[in-house]
Design a protein around this motif. Structure first.
Motif, short mmCIF file in Angstrom:
data_model
loop_
_atom_site.label_atom_id
_atom_site.label_comp_id
_atom_site.label_asym_id
_atom_site.label_seq_id
_atom_site.Cartn_x
_atom_site.Cartn_y
_atom_site.Cartn_z
N LYS A 1 3.47 13.56 -1.63
CA LYS A 1 3.22 12.54 -0.59
C LYS A 1 1.92 11.79 -0.88
CE LYS A 1 2.82 12.06 4.47
NZ LYS A 1 1.49 11.45 4.55
N VAL A 2 0.86 12.51 -1.25
CA VAL A 2 -0.41 11.85 -1.56
C VAL A 2 -0.24 10.88 -2.73
CG1 VAL A 2 -2.73 12.25 -2.49
CG2 VAL A 2 -1.87 13.67 -0.61
N ASP B 1 2.53 9.43 -3.79
CA ASP B 1 3.42 8.31 -3.42
C ASP B 1 2.70 7.24 -2.62
OD1 ASP B 1 5.53 9.48 -4.72
OD2 ASP B 1 6.49 10.28 -2.91
N GLU B 2 1.64 7.62 -1.93
CA GLU B 2 0.91 6.66 -1.09
C GLU B 2 -0.18 5.91 -1.85
OE1 GLU B 2 -0.47 9.10 2.12
OE2 GLU B 2 1.45 9.08 3.17
#
Length: 240
Positions: free
Chosen positions: A97-98, A100-101
Protein backbone atom coordinates in the motif's frame (compact mmCIF):
# COMPACT_ATOMS: atom_id res chain seq x y z
CA UNK A 1 -15.77 -35.20 22.43
CA UNK A 2 -12.72 -33.11 23.24
CA UNK A 3 -13.17 -29.34 23.88
CA UNK A 4 -11.63 -28.54 20.51
CA UNK A 5 -13.70 -30.98 18.47
CA UNK A 6 -15.71 -29.14 15.76
CA UNK A 7 -19.02 -30.69 16.87
CA UNK A 8 -18.38 -29.70 20.46
CA UNK A 9 -17.56 -26.14 19.40
CA UNK A 10 -20.76 -25.91 17.35
CA UNK A 11 -22.85 -27.21 20.26
CA UNK A 12 -21.35 -24.67 22.64
CA UNK A 13 -21.94 -21.83 20.18
CA UNK A 14 -25.60 -22.86 19.84
CA UNK A 15 -26.03 -23.10 23.61
CA UNK A 16 -24.35 -19.77 24.16
CA UNK A 17 -26.72 -18.20 21.62
CA UNK A 18 -29.90 -19.18 23.50
CA UNK A 19 -31.36 -16.05 25.06
CA UNK A 20 -28.33 -14.00 24.07
CA UNK A 21 -28.03 -11.05 21.68
CA UNK A 22 -30.25 -10.95 18.59
CA UNK A 23 -29.18 -13.20 15.73
CA UNK A 24 -28.34 -10.28 13.43
CA UNK A 25 -25.81 -9.02 16.02
CA UNK A 26 -24.13 -12.39 16.59
CA UNK A 27 -21.79 -12.35 13.56
CA UNK A 28 -20.30 -8.96 14.38
CA UNK A 29 -19.92 -9.85 18.06
CA UNK A 30 -18.34 -13.17 17.13
CA UNK A 31 -15.99 -11.44 14.73
CA UNK A 32 -14.93 -8.94 17.37
CA UNK A 33 -14.23 -11.71 19.90
CA UNK A 34 -12.23 -13.70 17.38
CA UNK A 35 -10.17 -10.62 16.54
CA UNK A 36 -9.58 -9.99 20.23
CA UNK A 37 -8.27 -13.52 20.64
CA UNK A 38 -5.97 -13.08 17.64
CA UNK A 39 -4.68 -9.76 18.99
CA UNK A 40 -4.01 -11.33 22.38
CA UNK A 41 -2.26 -14.32 20.82
CA UNK A 42 -0.06 -12.05 18.72
CA UNK A 43 0.87 -10.05 21.83
CA UNK A 44 1.80 -13.15 23.84
CA UNK A 45 3.56 -14.86 20.94
CA UNK A 46 5.64 -11.77 20.18
CA UNK A 47 6.95 -11.77 23.75
CA UNK A 48 7.07 -15.42 24.86
CA UNK A 49 7.76 -17.21 21.60
CA UNK A 50 6.20 -20.35 20.16
CA UNK A 51 7.35 -22.72 22.91
CA UNK A 52 6.37 -20.35 25.73
CA UNK A 53 2.91 -19.37 24.47
CA UNK A 54 0.07 -20.89 26.51
CA UNK A 55 -3.68 -20.66 25.91
CA UNK A 56 -4.12 -19.51 29.50
CA UNK A 57 -1.86 -16.52 28.88
CA UNK A 58 -3.76 -15.69 25.69
CA UNK A 59 -7.09 -15.94 27.49
CA UNK A 60 -5.84 -13.65 30.26
CA UNK A 61 -4.65 -11.10 27.70
CA UNK A 62 -8.01 -11.28 25.87
CA UNK A 63 -9.93 -11.14 29.16
CA UNK A 64 -11.73 -14.39 28.40
CA UNK A 65 -12.03 -17.81 29.96
CA UNK A 66 -9.60 -20.22 28.28
CA UNK A 67 -12.32 -22.64 27.05
CA UNK A 68 -13.90 -19.79 25.09
CA UNK A 69 -10.92 -19.89 22.70
CA UNK A 70 -12.10 -23.30 21.48
CA UNK A 71 -15.24 -21.69 20.07
CA UNK A 72 -13.01 -20.08 17.45
CA UNK A 73 -9.84 -22.19 17.17
CA UNK A 74 -9.50 -25.93 17.47
CA UNK A 75 -6.13 -25.91 19.18
CA UNK A 76 -3.23 -23.77 20.34
CA UNK A 77 -1.33 -24.54 17.13
CA UNK A 78 -4.30 -23.60 14.95
CA UNK A 79 -4.45 -20.21 16.67
CA UNK A 80 -0.70 -19.63 16.39
CA UNK A 81 -0.75 -20.63 12.72
CA UNK A 82 -3.46 -18.01 12.11
CA UNK A 83 -1.40 -15.34 13.89
CA UNK A 84 1.70 -16.12 11.84
CA UNK A 85 -0.19 -16.08 8.55
CA UNK A 86 -1.98 -12.86 9.50
CA UNK A 87 1.36 -11.27 10.38
CA UNK A 88 2.89 -12.20 7.03
CA UNK A 89 -0.18 -10.97 5.17
CA UNK A 90 -0.32 -7.64 6.99
CA UNK A 91 3.37 -6.89 6.41
CA UNK A 92 3.03 -7.53 2.68
CA UNK A 93 -0.20 -5.56 2.35
CA UNK A 94 1.11 -2.61 4.37
CA UNK A 95 4.34 -2.26 2.39
CA UNK A 96 2.48 -2.75 -0.89
CA UNK A 97 0.00 0.00 0.00
CA UNK A 98 2.80 2.44 0.87
CA UNK A 99 4.59 1.74 -2.42
CA UNK A 100 1.38 2.03 -4.47
CA UNK A 101 0.76 5.51 -3.05
CA UNK A 102 4.16 6.87 -4.12
CA UNK A 103 4.30 9.24 -7.11
CA UNK A 104 5.04 7.58 -10.45
CA UNK A 105 8.36 9.41 -10.77
CA UNK A 106 9.75 8.14 -7.45
CA UNK A 107 13.29 6.84 -8.00
CA UNK A 108 14.08 3.16 -7.35
CA UNK A 109 16.25 3.94 -4.33
CA UNK A 110 13.55 6.19 -2.87
CA UNK A 111 11.06 3.37 -3.31
CA UNK A 112 13.38 1.04 -1.40
CA UNK A 113 13.76 3.62 1.37
CA UNK A 114 9.96 3.94 1.54
CA UNK A 115 9.68 0.16 1.84
CA UNK A 116 12.28 0.22 4.62
CA UNK A 117 10.20 2.76 6.51
CA UNK A 118 6.95 0.86 6.02
CA UNK A 119 8.51 -2.42 7.16
CA UNK A 120 10.17 -0.94 10.26
CA UNK A 121 7.11 1.09 11.22
CA UNK A 122 4.88 -1.97 11.20
CA UNK A 123 7.49 -4.18 12.86
CA UNK A 124 8.54 -1.84 15.67
CA UNK A 125 5.57 0.42 16.31
CA UNK A 126 2.29 -0.77 14.84
CA UNK A 127 1.81 -4.52 14.96
CA UNK A 128 2.35 -7.36 17.42
CA UNK A 129 1.51 -9.63 14.47
CA UNK A 130 4.58 -8.49 12.54
CA UNK A 131 6.82 -8.86 15.58
CA UNK A 132 5.39 -12.30 16.36
CA UNK A 133 6.02 -13.37 12.76
CA UNK A 134 9.60 -12.15 12.67
CA UNK A 135 10.57 -13.55 16.07
CA UNK A 136 8.98 -16.98 15.62
CA UNK A 137 9.39 -17.94 11.96
CA UNK A 138 12.35 -20.20 12.74
CA UNK A 139 10.57 -21.90 15.65
CA UNK A 140 7.40 -23.00 13.89
CA UNK A 141 6.88 -26.66 12.90
CA UNK A 142 6.93 -27.08 9.14
CA UNK A 143 3.32 -28.28 8.91
CA UNK A 144 2.09 -24.98 10.38
CA UNK A 145 3.96 -22.77 7.92
CA UNK A 146 2.23 -23.48 4.59
CA UNK A 147 0.14 -20.29 4.35
CA UNK A 148 2.81 -18.20 6.06
CA UNK A 149 5.48 -19.33 3.59
CA UNK A 150 3.24 -18.50 0.63
CA UNK A 151 2.80 -14.94 1.96
CA UNK A 152 6.52 -14.63 2.66
CA UNK A 153 7.29 -15.75 -0.90
CA UNK A 154 5.01 -13.01 -2.27
CA UNK A 155 6.69 -10.47 0.00
CA UNK A 156 10.13 -11.61 -1.08
CA UNK A 157 9.09 -11.13 -4.71
CA UNK A 158 8.05 -7.55 -3.91
CA UNK A 159 11.54 -6.80 -2.58
CA UNK A 160 13.27 -8.60 -5.45
CA UNK A 161 11.39 -6.37 -7.88
CA UNK A 162 12.49 -3.24 -5.98
CA UNK A 163 16.15 -4.25 -6.21
CA UNK A 164 15.80 -5.40 -9.82
CA UNK A 165 14.39 -1.98 -10.73
CA UNK A 166 17.37 -0.32 -9.04
CA UNK A 167 19.75 -2.56 -10.98
CA UNK A 168 18.01 -2.04 -14.33
CA UNK A 169 18.00 1.71 -13.77
CA UNK A 170 21.79 1.59 -13.50
CA UNK A 171 21.70 2.96 -9.95
CA UNK A 172 22.86 -0.14 -8.08
CA UNK A 173 26.55 -0.18 -7.23
CA UNK A 174 28.25 -2.41 -9.83
CA UNK A 175 30.14 -4.40 -7.19
CA UNK A 176 26.89 -5.54 -5.53
CA UNK A 177 24.75 -8.56 -6.33
CA UNK A 178 21.10 -7.46 -6.27
CA UNK A 179 19.72 -10.66 -4.72
CA UNK A 180 22.35 -10.86 -2.02
CA UNK A 181 21.92 -7.18 -1.17
CA UNK A 182 18.15 -7.62 -0.94
CA UNK A 183 18.43 -10.57 1.45
CA UNK A 184 20.93 -8.75 3.63
CA UNK A 185 18.69 -5.68 3.87
CA UNK A 186 15.61 -7.74 4.79
CA UNK A 187 17.62 -9.71 7.33
CA UNK A 188 18.85 -6.51 8.98
CA UNK A 189 15.34 -5.03 9.08
CA UNK A 190 13.89 -8.16 10.67
CA UNK A 191 16.66 -8.37 13.26
CA UNK A 192 15.74 -4.91 14.55
CA UNK A 193 12.81 -6.52 16.38
CA UNK A 194 15.31 -8.44 18.52
CA UNK A 195 17.68 -5.69 19.57
CA UNK A 196 15.69 -2.44 19.47
CA UNK A 197 15.02 -0.87 22.86
CA UNK A 198 12.93 2.33 22.69
CA UNK A 199 14.41 3.48 26.01
CA UNK A 200 17.83 3.60 24.39
CA UNK A 201 17.20 4.52 20.76
CA UNK A 202 14.19 6.28 19.30
CA UNK A 203 12.33 4.76 16.38
CA UNK A 204 13.27 7.81 14.31
CA UNK A 205 16.98 7.13 14.95
CA UNK A 206 16.63 3.52 13.81
CA UNK A 207 14.71 4.54 10.69
CA UNK A 208 17.07 7.37 9.73
CA UNK A 209 20.11 5.13 10.17
CA UNK A 210 18.57 2.26 8.20
CA UNK A 211 17.60 4.49 5.29
CA UNK A 212 21.03 6.14 5.22
CA UNK A 213 22.77 2.76 5.18
CA UNK A 214 20.51 1.57 2.37
CA UNK A 215 20.82 4.73 0.30
CA UNK A 216 24.61 5.07 0.58
CA UNK A 217 25.29 1.35 0.61
CA UNK A 218 23.32 0.52 -2.54
CA UNK A 219 23.56 3.61 -4.71
CA UNK A 220 26.18 4.03 -7.41
CA UNK A 221 28.51 7.02 -7.23
CA UNK A 222 26.69 8.67 -10.13
CA UNK A 223 23.39 8.62 -8.26
CA UNK A 224 24.94 10.01 -5.08
CA UNK A 225 26.59 12.74 -7.15
CA UNK A 226 23.25 13.56 -8.78
CA UNK A 227 21.55 13.75 -5.39
CA UNK A 228 24.32 15.97 -4.01
CA UNK A 229 23.92 18.26 -7.01
CA UNK A 230 20.16 18.43 -6.52
CA UNK A 231 20.66 19.34 -2.87
CA UNK A 232 23.20 22.02 -3.70
CA UNK A 233 20.97 23.53 -6.39
CA UNK A 234 18.03 23.57 -3.97
CA UNK A 235 20.16 25.34 -1.33
CA UNK A 236 21.32 27.90 -3.91
CA UNK A 237 17.73 28.64 -4.94
CA UNK A 238 16.63 29.14 -1.34
CA UNK A 239 19.47 31.56 -0.55
CA UNK A 240 19.35 33.57 -3.76
Amino acid sequence: MTPGHPSARRARRQKAGDGAAPADDAPSKSSRTRERILDAAAHVLSRKGYAGTRLGDIADQAQLQAPAIYYYFGSRDELIEEVMWTGAQRVREHVTKVLDELPDDTTPVDRICAAVEAHLHLELELSDFATALIRNSGQMPEHLRTRQLAEEAAYGKLWRNLFQDLHEDGRLRPDLDARTAQLLVIGALNWAAEWWNPRRDTYETVLRTAQSLVRHGLSSRSQLADEAGDTARGTTRRTS
